[in-house]
Design a protein around this motif. Structure first.
Motif, PDB file in Angstrom:
ATOM      1  N   THR A  15      15.101  -9.951  24.562  1.00  0.00           N
ATOM      2  CA  THR A  15      15.827 -11.182  24.267  1.00  0.00           C
ATOM      3  C   THR A  15      17.253 -11.075  24.788  1.00  0.00           C
ATOM      4  OG1 THR A  15      14.518 -11.526  22.259  1.00  0.00           O
ATOM      5  CG2 THR A  15      16.574 -12.757  22.447  1.00  0.00           C
ATOM      6  N   ARG A  16      17.894  -9.959  24.514  1.00  0.00           N
ATOM      7  CA  ARG A  16      19.288  -9.776  24.947  1.00  0.00           C
ATOM      8  C   ARG A  16      19.384  -9.638  26.462  1.00  0.00           C
ATOM      9  NH1 ARG A  16      22.480  -6.617  20.150  1.00  0.00           N
ATOM     10  NH2 ARG A  16      20.947  -6.920  18.492  1.00  0.00           N
ATOM     11  N   ASP A  17      18.334  -9.102  27.075  1.00  0.00           N
ATOM     12  CA  ASP A  17      18.331  -9.020  28.540  1.00  0.00           C
ATOM     13  C   ASP A  17      18.269 -10.409  29.169  1.00  0.00           C
ATOM     14  OD1 ASP A  17      18.467  -6.274  28.537  1.00  0.00           O
ATOM     15  OD2 ASP A  17      16.313  -5.966  28.843  1.00  0.00           O
ATOM     16  N   ALA A  18      17.511 -11.310  28.549  1.00  0.00           N
ATOM     17  CA  ALA A  18      17.354 -12.658  29.102  1.00  0.00           C
ATOM     18  C   ALA A  18      18.550 -13.544  28.806  1.00  0.00           C
ATOM     19  CB  ALA A  18      16.087 -13.307  28.556  1.00  0.00           C
ATOM     20  N   ALA A  19      19.208 -13.320  27.676  1.00  0.00           N
ATOM     21  CA  ALA A  19      20.274 -14.208  27.225  1.00  0.00           C
ATOM     22  C   ALA A  19      21.648 -13.637  27.551  1.00  0.00           C
ATOM     23  CB  ALA A  19      20.154 -14.442  25.724  1.00  0.00           C
ATOM     24  N   GLU A  20      22.577 -14.519  27.883  1.00  0.00           N
ATOM     25  CA  GLU A  20      23.961 -14.093  28.105  1.00  0.00           C
ATOM     26  C   GLU A  20      24.721 -13.989  26.792  1.00  0.00           C
ATOM     27  OE1 GLU A  20      26.072 -15.987  31.223  1.00  0.00           O
ATOM     28  OE2 GLU A  20      24.300 -16.288  32.458  1.00  0.00           O
ATOM     29  N   LEU A  21      24.257 -14.724  25.782  1.00  0.00           N
ATOM     30  CA  LEU A  21      24.846 -14.657  24.447  1.00  0.00           C
ATOM     31  C   LEU A  21      23.726 -14.533  23.434  1.00  0.00           C
ATOM     32  CD1 LEU A  21      27.391 -17.623  24.725  1.00  0.00           C
ATOM     33  CD2 LEU A  21      27.972 -15.189  24.739  1.00  0.00           C
ATOM     34  N   TRP A  22      23.959 -13.747  22.373  1.00  0.00           N
ATOM     35  CA  TRP A  22      22.990 -13.661  21.283  1.00  0.00           C
ATOM     36  C   TRP A  22      23.725 -13.763  19.958  1.00  0.00           C
ATOM     37  CZ3 TRP A  22      22.407  -9.730  17.437  1.00  0.00           C
ATOM     38  CH2 TRP A  22      21.328  -9.981  16.556  1.00  0.00           C
ATOM     39  N   PHE A  23      23.160 -14.556  19.044  1.00  0.00           N
ATOM     40  CA  PHE A  23      23.713 -14.730  17.703  1.00  0.00           C
ATOM     41  C   PHE A  23      22.644 -14.376  16.673  1.00  0.00           C
ATOM     42  CE2 PHE A  23      26.226 -17.434  20.376  1.00  0.00           C
ATOM     43  CZ  PHE A  23      27.493 -17.472  19.817  1.00  0.00           C
ATOM     44  N   ASP A  24      23.032 -13.610  15.671  1.00  0.00           N
ATOM     45  CA  ASP A  24      22.147 -13.283  14.552  1.00  0.00           C
ATOM     46  C   ASP A  24      22.212 -14.431  13.543  1.00  0.00           C
ATOM     47  OD1 ASP A  24      20.792 -12.286  12.392  1.00  0.00           O
ATOM     48  OD2 ASP A  24      21.946 -10.434  12.222  1.00  0.00           O
ATOM     49  N   ILE A  25      21.084 -15.088  13.305  1.00  0.00           N
ATOM     50  CA  ILE A  25      21.056 -16.215  12.358  1.00  0.00           C
ATOM     51  C   ILE A  25      20.146 -15.905  11.171  1.00  0.00           C
ATOM     52  CG2 ILE A  25      21.683 -17.970  14.047  1.00  0.00           C
ATOM     53  CD1 ILE A  25      18.666 -18.698  14.204  1.00  0.00           C
ATOM     54  N   GLY A  26      19.891 -14.619  10.915  1.00  0.00           N
ATOM     55  CA  GLY A  26      19.027 -14.232   9.818  1.00  0.00           C
ATOM     56  C   GLY A  26      19.752 -14.146   8.498  1.00  0.00           C
ATOM     57  N   PRO A  67       0.305 -18.330  36.983  1.00  0.00           N
ATOM     58  CA  PRO A  67       1.712 -18.282  37.404  1.00  0.00           C
ATOM     59  C   PRO A  67       2.030 -19.257  38.535  1.00  0.00           C
ATOM     60  CG  PRO A  67       0.513 -16.331  38.143  1.00  0.00           C
ATOM     61  CD  PRO A  67      -0.387 -17.055  37.203  1.00  0.00           C
ATOM     62  N   ASP A  68       1.047 -19.551  39.394  1.00  0.00           N
ATOM     63  CA  ASP A  68       1.286 -20.484  40.494  1.00  0.00           C
ATOM     64  C   ASP A  68       1.473 -21.918  39.998  1.00  0.00           C
ATOM     65  OD1 ASP A  68       1.007 -18.354  42.195  1.00  0.00           O
ATOM     66  OD2 ASP A  68      -1.080 -18.794  42.713  1.00  0.00           O
ATOM     67  N   ALA A  69       0.897 -22.228  38.854  1.00  0.00           N
ATOM     68  CA  ALA A  69       1.011 -23.587  38.310  1.00  0.00           C
ATOM     69  C   ALA A  69       2.403 -23.859  37.753  1.00  0.00           C
ATOM     70  CB  ALA A  69      -0.037 -23.816  37.226  1.00  0.00           C
ATOM     71  N   TRP A  70       3.061 -22.804  37.263  1.00  0.00           N
ATOM     72  CA  TRP A  70       4.355 -22.975  36.597  1.00  0.00           C
ATOM     73  C   TRP A  70       5.376 -22.007  37.204  1.00  0.00           C
ATOM     74  CZ3 TRP A  70       2.893 -27.151  34.347  1.00  0.00           C
ATOM     75  CH2 TRP A  70       1.611 -27.251  33.804  1.00  0.00           C
ATOM     76  N   PRO A  71       5.723 -22.165  38.477  1.00  0.00           N
ATOM     77  CA  PRO A  71       6.627 -21.200  39.128  1.00  0.00           C
ATOM     78  C   PRO A  71       8.022 -21.166  38.508  1.00  0.00           C
ATOM     79  CG  PRO A  71       6.284 -23.131  40.525  1.00  0.00           C
ATOM     80  CD  PRO A  71       5.289 -23.232  39.394  1.00  0.00           C
ATOM     81  N   ARG A  72       8.443 -22.271  37.870  1.00  0.00           N
ATOM     82  CA  ARG A  72       9.752 -22.307  37.211  1.00  0.00           C
ATOM     83  C   ARG A  72       9.617 -22.159  35.698  1.00  0.00           C
ATOM     84  NH1 ARG A  72      11.889 -27.236  37.493  1.00  0.00           N
ATOM     85  NH2 ARG A  72      14.000 -26.467  37.090  1.00  0.00           N
ATOM     86  N   GLY A  73       8.413 -21.798  35.228  1.00  0.00           N
ATOM     87  CA  GLY A  73       8.186 -21.655  33.805  1.00  0.00           C
ATOM     88  C   GLY A  73       7.905 -22.990  33.142  1.00  0.00           C
ATOM     89  N   LEU A  74       7.190 -22.935  32.026  1.00  0.00           N
ATOM     90  CA  LEU A  74       6.849 -24.172  31.315  1.00  0.00           C
ATOM     91  C   LEU A  74       8.056 -24.828  30.668  1.00  0.00           C
ATOM     92  CD1 LEU A  74       3.394 -23.300  29.749  1.00  0.00           C
ATOM     93  CD2 LEU A  74       3.917 -25.375  31.039  1.00  0.00           C
ATOM     94  N   LEU A  75       9.094 -24.047  30.375  1.00  0.00           N
ATOM     95  CA  LEU A  75      10.241 -24.674  29.733  1.00  0.00           C
ATOM     96  C   LEU A  75      10.900 -25.696  30.647  1.00  0.00           C
ATOM     97  CD1 LEU A  75      11.730 -24.423  26.963  1.00  0.00           C
ATOM     98  CD2 LEU A  75      13.567 -23.408  28.294  1.00  0.00           C
ATOM     99  N   ALA A  76      10.822 -25.490  31.955  1.00  0.00           N
ATOM    100  CA  ALA A  76      11.363 -26.481  32.880  1.00  0.00           C
ATOM    101  C   ALA A  76      10.666 -27.820  32.693  1.00  0.00           C
ATOM    102  CB  ALA A  76      11.211 -25.989  34.318  1.00  0.00           C
ATOM    103  N   ALA A 130      13.593 -18.061  25.865  1.00  0.00           N
ATOM    104  CA  ALA A 130      14.728 -17.595  26.663  1.00  0.00           C
ATOM    105  C   ALA A 130      14.257 -17.100  28.026  1.00  0.00           C
ATOM    106  CB  ALA A 130      15.476 -16.495  25.922  1.00  0.00           C
ATOM    107  N   GLN A 131      13.187 -16.328  28.061  1.00  0.00           N
ATOM    108  CA  GLN A 131      12.668 -15.826  29.329  1.00  0.00           C
ATOM    109  C   GLN A 131      12.152 -16.965  30.200  1.00  0.00           C
ATOM    110  OE1 GLN A 131       9.824 -12.848  28.032  1.00  0.00           O
ATOM    111  NE2 GLN A 131      11.321 -11.198  28.264  1.00  0.00           N
ATOM    112  N   SER A 132      11.494 -17.946  29.594  1.00  0.00           N
ATOM    113  CA  SER A 132      11.004 -19.083  30.363  1.00  0.00           C
ATOM    114  C   SER A 132      12.165 -19.884  30.938  1.00  0.00           C
ATOM    115  CB  SER A 132      10.116 -19.976  29.488  1.00  0.00           C
ATOM    116  OG  SER A 132       9.464 -20.970  30.250  1.00  0.00           O
ATOM    117  N   ALA A 133      13.263 -19.998  30.175  1.00  0.00           N
ATOM    118  CA  ALA A 133      14.441 -20.721  30.661  1.00  0.00           C
ATOM    119  C   ALA A 133      15.079 -20.002  31.844  1.00  0.00           C
ATOM    120  CB  ALA A 133      15.447 -20.885  29.527  1.00  0.00           C
ATOM    121  N   VAL A 134      15.088 -18.675  31.801  1.00  0.00           N
ATOM    122  CA  VAL A 134      15.645 -17.917  32.925  1.00  0.00           C
ATOM    123  C   VAL A 134      14.838 -18.177  34.191  1.00  0.00           C
ATOM    124  CG1 VAL A 134      16.028 -15.575  33.806  1.00  0.00           C
ATOM    125  CG2 VAL A 134      16.715 -16.158  31.477  1.00  0.00           C
TER     126      VAL A 134
END
Length: 391
Positions: free
Chosen positions: A31-42, A269-278, A10-14
């Protein structure tokens, strides 16, 4: 993002400028700070509930401009059915056939043999004697699926269970991005494990990037390329292997984004400025490989990084003071919400540090572990935690 924990991805996606819905078991503060929605799937046993996961994904499929969903750790036993489930968003990751090729033990080890890739001996029958063997369930994750073979009783074994001879060497992992039948190697990490109760190989973190001999890197690259060509692996994946200083032996492929992503985003950090998830999304959606500039920067990391899971030494309820201190600690991740009840041996948070060398990283992890563990002893449980537990 769905899995046991969604925080890292989630943080990498942000960082990539995306809006995130997180589906996991913990709902940690970051997790909740990074996400606009959170669902409990436990399901109450540190495991994913398939019905709750499908329900959440079905509801999210109605959102406009949804790119799709990414599966993380803990979904291994569910992925085959999820890939066939109607009405879900697009899976941004490996297809069902690819997952089976690298996760079904008989197919995977037969493929390694066909490609000439070394691995510890495997048996689908109970070995005798069993002293130097382990039993593994391919549907497990995090080391909780590994037991000494001698401790496995005569009951029917799990359908995807197998025995593996104990190999020698350091436990390592390689992170790579699959695109158009090739593997783009990001780096190598040392895997950390610990004993919790009767489990001897619980995943406890990682340190990296770790430099490997150039000749070995060439051979591992060739093995990953062969696997990507034969199976169609796409996006971020990781390979676990043993390395004795000269030879490597393959253990398994984790066909999903790996927790070691954090090491490379932190160290380079310079190698992945938009995060690895991008990069993962580019590979999955467009078959696009990471840029040569990013790969070149990643091969010359500015730092070494380490992450370590802190497990609860005793049962406790997270106080507001403990949660606040961890939330404001730059080395703490997966910060639990106030009022969370944590049993002995369960994860409390993840420690992430950066230093100039692997030895300095180990020292920094030890210091952070001592500091945060002391908070568990000194931050008293608030009165409202008692009240919440009774309503």
């Amino acid at each position: 993002m769905a899995g046991v924990s969604a925080r890292l991805v989630a943080q990498s996606a942000v960082r990539a400028g995306l809006r995130v819905a997180a589906l996991d078991l913990f709902g940690d503060r970051d997790t909740r700070d990074a996400a606009e929605l959170w669902f409990d799937i436990g399901c109450g046993a540190l495991a994913v509930d398939r019905v709750r996961l499908v329900d959440a994904l079905t509801r999210l499929a109605r959102l406009p401009d949804l790119l799709g969903w990414i599966g993380g750790s803990g979904l291994e036993p569910l992925m085959a059915r999820l890939c066939r489930e109607p009405g879900l968003p697009r899976l941004l990751g490996n297809a069902a056939d690819t997952l089976e090729a690298v996760r079904e033990p008989r197919r995977f080890f037969a493929l390694l043999d066909a490609l000439g890739i070394a691995h510890p001996s495997v048996s689908f029958e109970r070995p005798t004697p069993a002293d130097d063997w382990l039993f593994k369930d391919a549907d497990g994750c995090g080391g909780t699926h590994i037991r000494p073979a001698a401790q496995v009783d005569a009951a029917p074994l799990p359908a995807r269970g197998y025995f593996q001879h104990i190999g020698g060497g350091q436990s390592m992992s390689a992170l790579f991005i699959g695109a158009r039948g090739r593997a783009y190697l990001i780096g190598f990490a040392e895997q950390l494990s610990c004993q919790i109760g009767t489990l001897n190989y619980v995943h406890a973190g990682s340190i990296g990037p770790i430099a490997m001999p150039p000749a070995v890197v060439v051979r591992i690259q060739a093995a990953l390329d062969a696997l990507c060509e034969r199976t169609g692996l796409v996006g971020i994946n990781s390979c676990d292997f043993l390395f004795d200083g000269a030879e490597f032996q393959w253990l398994e492929i984790n066909a999903r984004p790996s927790s070691t992503m954090a090491l490379y985003e932190t160290a380079s950090p310079d190698a992945w400025p938009r995060g690895l998830l991008a990069c993962h999304l580019d590979a999955c959606r467009f078959g696009r490989a990471p840029s040569s500039a990013s790969l070149a920067l990643a091969r010359e990391p500015r730092w070494c990084a380490g992450q370590q899971v802190l497990f609860a030494p005793t049962p406790f309820t997270v106080s507001l003071a403990f949660s606040d201190l961890c939330a404001n600690d730059p080395q703490c991740r997966d910060v639990p919400m106030p009022g969370t009840a944590i049993e002995a041996g369960q994860p409390v948070c993840t420690l992430l540090v950066r230093a100039a060398s692997a030895s300095a990283v180990r020292c920094a992890l030890d210091d952070a572990h001592t500091r945060v563990a002391l908070r568990i002893e000194t931050c008293d449980e608030p009165d409202y935690a008692f009240i919440q537990s009774h309503f």
